[in-house]
Design a protein around this motif. Structure first.
Motif, PDB file in Angstrom:
ATOM      1  N   ARG A 519       0.971  -1.218  -0.032  1.00 52.85           N
ATOM      2  CA  ARG A 519      -0.103  -0.067   0.125  1.00 52.85           C
ATOM      3  C   ARG A 519       0.962   1.217   0.141  1.00 52.85           C
ATOM      4  O   ARG A 519       0.496   2.332  -0.640  1.00 52.85           O
ATOM      5  CB  ARG A 519      -1.006  -0.196   1.255  1.00 52.85           C
ATOM      6  N   GLU A 520       2.205   1.233   0.825  1.00 50.87           N
ATOM      7  CA  GLU A 520       2.896   2.391   0.815  1.00 50.87           C
ATOM      8  C   GLU A 520       3.338   2.699  -0.520  1.00 50.87           C
ATOM      9  O   GLU A 520       3.702   3.908  -0.693  1.00 50.87           O
ATOM     10  CB  GLU A 520       3.886   2.055   1.740  1.00 50.87           C
ATOM     11  N   GLU A 521       3.448   1.901  -1.524  1.00 49.06           N
ATOM     12  CA  GLU A 521       3.867   2.243  -2.667  1.00 49.06           C
ATOM     13  C   GLU A 521       2.713   3.115  -3.675  1.00 49.06           C
ATOM     14  O   GLU A 521       3.083   3.989  -4.417  1.00 49.06           O
ATOM     15  CB  GLU A 521       4.138   0.989  -3.703  1.00 49.06           C
ATOM     16  N   TYR A 522       1.656   2.537  -3.355  1.00 50.65           N
ATOM     17  CA  TYR A 522       0.329   3.460  -4.024  1.00 50.65           C
ATOM     18  C   TYR A 522       0.637   5.024  -3.291  1.00 50.65           C
ATOM     19  O   TYR A 522       0.419   5.858  -4.032  1.00 50.65           O
ATOM     20  CB  TYR A 522      -0.771   2.893  -3.650  1.00 50.65           C
ATOM     21  N   ILE A 523       0.741   5.151  -2.076  1.00 54.32           N
ATOM     22  CA  ILE A 523       0.584   6.408  -1.404  1.00 54.32           C
ATOM     23  C   ILE A 523       1.778   7.025  -1.972  1.00 54.32           C
ATOM     24  O   ILE A 523       1.627   8.418  -2.293  1.00 54.32           O
ATOM     25  CB  ILE A 523       0.670   5.952   0.030  1.00 54.32           C
ATOM     26  N   ALA A 524       3.122   6.526  -2.072  1.00 58.63           N
ATOM     27  CA  ALA A 524       4.149   7.097  -2.728  1.00 58.63           C
ATOM     28  C   ALA A 524       3.824   7.837  -4.121  1.00 58.63           C
ATOM     29  O   ALA A 524       4.120   8.888  -4.307  1.00 58.63           O
ATOM     30  CB  ALA A 524       5.328   6.357  -2.555  1.00 58.63           C
ATOM     31  N   ASP A 528       3.326  11.709  -2.852  1.00 61.51           N
ATOM     32  CA  ASP A 528       5.040  12.143  -3.182  1.00 61.51           C
ATOM     33  C   ASP A 528       5.157  12.294  -4.767  1.00 61.51           C
ATOM     34  O   ASP A 528       6.238  12.840  -4.962  1.00 61.51           O
ATOM     35  CB  ASP A 528       5.663  11.275  -2.531  1.00 61.51           C
TER      36      ASP A 528
END
Length: 597
Positions: A519-524, A528
């Motif tokens: 999920r953190e890759e989607y958020i990045a 970002d």
């Protein structure tokens, strides 16, 4: 009849054929004849041996010596040194990844010795166009056994007791499927082989058909006897011409030997098999769409129930199993259901064939007992990740499956364990990705595939996957926005609960599994405007570290956009406005001075 002292097995699966194994085979035969050995040495063309990255490969029996990556000119040394003088040709032996020693015999290779070959018992060891070689490996004994000793009910009981589950999708118990069809009212009944293997990276069924077609024919005849059917169909995609050709040859030989047709083994049992060639639509891997295609109609799924066991081909009771499932039937009959059920785990019996592809050293086909840890498959058999990169995830089950991240490497590979991680066994494709792979982009790739392959019959799949793909494209292009993740999840659940067929219902799985584990890759990507893996071109910036750059000019010479400038022996710079983010400069740099932000 001549007695040969050695057999030279030449892998002639589709992978090795693309590596020019035919030229190697011709050169071997010519050199053997030139040395006067044609009455002592027999060259045998086989199906896929498994290690696709090493092709063309040759296996010499009875020595068991394995030669890899051969060229036609190498065959002279094999003949004059090995076959004539008994000396190994060291330079052609297999050298394990990261190790200096060479492995002479195939049974010492980690790739082979950790496998348990049931489905692939003959593949790579016999000439698939020789019915005599199949018979010599106990071929058609299982058919003879059931026709002479078993009642149809006893055959079904044996398959149920074995615990065999379908190897093409959700893993439905094979014996139950046969029993439902046998008990269904309506005649005639049909037996169908699903060889429409459409998952990206999957080639298990193709290799079995190319290397051991008789195992499928024998199994289908056994099923025909068990359920009261006299007709079978093999639905195989047109992209598998070698499989089609070898199936046609095998069927012709069976008819010649009386192993198909009328009054088989003088028992009064009749069974015929026809081949139907599909046009390569992914949706035809779904059983009801496949049946529609056999009937000459557009390959579209229909609602279930009724299931094919009750109303299948032309509205009659039909058993449908995939190639790998069929290939397990003869050894279960010959060795007994207890033998098969002793392999694997409590709820996942037997072995499973996997196609290893992607970022892995030993690509190819492997067969291991159910419950084998993922780590053993990827590192011990697969040889780990190339170029010292870190393992990131493996996609199982193709577009209908999901990814398994590195933290779950100790997971036993069976039906239940994979479902708990949000993926499925599927037909057995395993696509391995390393640290340089963007999981958002990977999910987009599979979503593109299922969206393009959607038959369009139901709105959830036709429209829902299109809307999901539009969101994914925005995200990887740097235009993602707040709420996209939640919208993807909402659309996914809507499609899963309302799509007509299993392919549509599982279409969101790659997105859901990457959201679950990465999920953190989607958020990045969204917040970002950054791709952590440096794979999404719109979200990366290339720059040259002036401290490391030697000013050799190699990057500038190879830049297709003319975006790099600088004086000789002085640090160069990249014009971000001109840079097309192709990565050529980074690939060509000898000093590791080019980085991605």
């Amino acid at each position: 009849m001549s007695m040969y002292r050695s057999h030279v097995l030449v892998c002639a699966g589709a992978g090795c054929i693309s590596s020019d194994c035919k030229a190697v085979q011709s050169a071997l035969i010519a050199n053997i004849q030139a040395q006067g050995l044609k009455d002592e040495i027999k060259v045998v063309e086989t199906g896929c041996m498994g290690p696709c990255d090493l092709g063309p490969v040759v296996l010499i029996f009875p020595d068991g010596v394995f030669y890899r990556k051969l060229k036609p000119e190498d065959t002279a040394d094999i003949v004059t040194e090995h076959l004539l003088k008994g000396k190994l040709v060291d330079r052609l032996l297999h050298r394990p990844t990261g190790k200096s020693e060479q492995v002479a015999t195939f049974d010492r290779m980690e790739f082979f010795k950790r496998q348990t070959r049931v489905t692939l018992r003959n593949t790579g060891l016999i000439n698939p166009e020789s019915i005599e070689e199949y018979i010599a490996r106990d071929g058609y004994q299982a058919l003879g056994k059931v026709l002479s000793k078993y009642s149809p009910e006893e055959v079904i009981s044996a398959i149920k007791a074995s615990g065999l589950r379908g190897r093409g999708g959700a893993g439905f118990p094979t014996g139950l499927k046969w029993e439902f069809t046998a008990r269904a009212s309506g005649n005639p009944k049909y037996v169908v082989c699903n060889a429409d293997e459409g998952d990206p990276g999957a080639f298990m069924d193709r290799s079995i058909l190319e290397g051991d077609p008789h195992s499928v024919l024998e199994a289908m005849a056994i099923c025909g006897y068990a359920i009261g059917a006299e007709k079978g169909f093999i639905y195989v995609r047109a992209e598998y011409p070698l499989a089609v050709q070898r199936l046609e040859t095998a069927i012709g030989k069976c008819l010649e030997y009386g192993l198909l047709g009328r009054n088989i083994f003088s028992t009064g049992f009749n069974f015929d098999i026809e081949i139907r060639v599909g046009a390569g639509a992914f949706v035809c891997g779904e059983e009801t769409a496949l049946l529609a295609s056999i009937e000459g109609r557009r390959g579209e799924p229909r609602p279930k129930p009724p299931f094919p066991a009750q109303e299948g081909l032309w509205g009659k009771p039909t058993v449908i199993n995939n190639v790998e499932t069929w290939a397990n039937i003869p050894p279960i009959i010959l060795n007994g259901p207890e033998w098969f059920s002793a392999i694997g785990t409590e709820n996942s019996k037997g072995t499973k064939v996997f196609a290893l592809a992607g970022k892995i050293n030993n690509t190819g086909l492997v067969e291991v007992p159910m419950g084998t840890p993922l780590k053993e498959i990827i590192y011990d058999i697969g040889g780990g990740i190339p170029n010292g990169k870190k393992f990131k995830a493996v996609q199982t089950g193709g577009p209908s499956g999901g990814c398994i991240p590195a933290e779950y490497l100790d997971t036993p590979v069976d039906y239940d364990s994979l479902v708990k991680l949000g993926t499925i066994m599927g037909s057995g494709g395993m696509i391995i990705v390393d640290e340089d792979t963007c999981m958002v982009d990977l999910a987009k790739f599979f979503l593109e595939f299922v969206q393009e392959e959607s038959c369009g019959k139901c709105a959830p799949c036709r429209i829902g996957t299109k809307r999901m793909l539009e969101i994914m494209e925005r995200i990887v292009e740097g235009n993602g926005k707040d709420g996209d993740i939640e919208l993807l999840e909402e659309l996914s659940q809507g499609i899963k609960s309302s799509a007509l067929c299993g392919l549509g219902q599982t279409a969101p799985n790659p997105v859901l599994s990457t959201l679950r584990h990465f999920r953190e890759e989607y958020i990045a990507h969204i917040k970002d405007k950054r791709c952590p893996a440096g794979a999404c071109q719109a979200l990366v910036t290339y720059y040259i570290d002036a401290r490391a750059c030697k000013g050799c000019g190699l990057c500038s010479k190879n830049c297709p956009a003319g975006a790099i400038s600088g004086e000789k022996k002085k640090p160069h710079v990249i014009d971000a406005g001109k840079c097309i983010k192709c990565g050529t400069c980074k690939d060509k740099c000898k000093f590791n001075s080019i980085f991605i932000l």
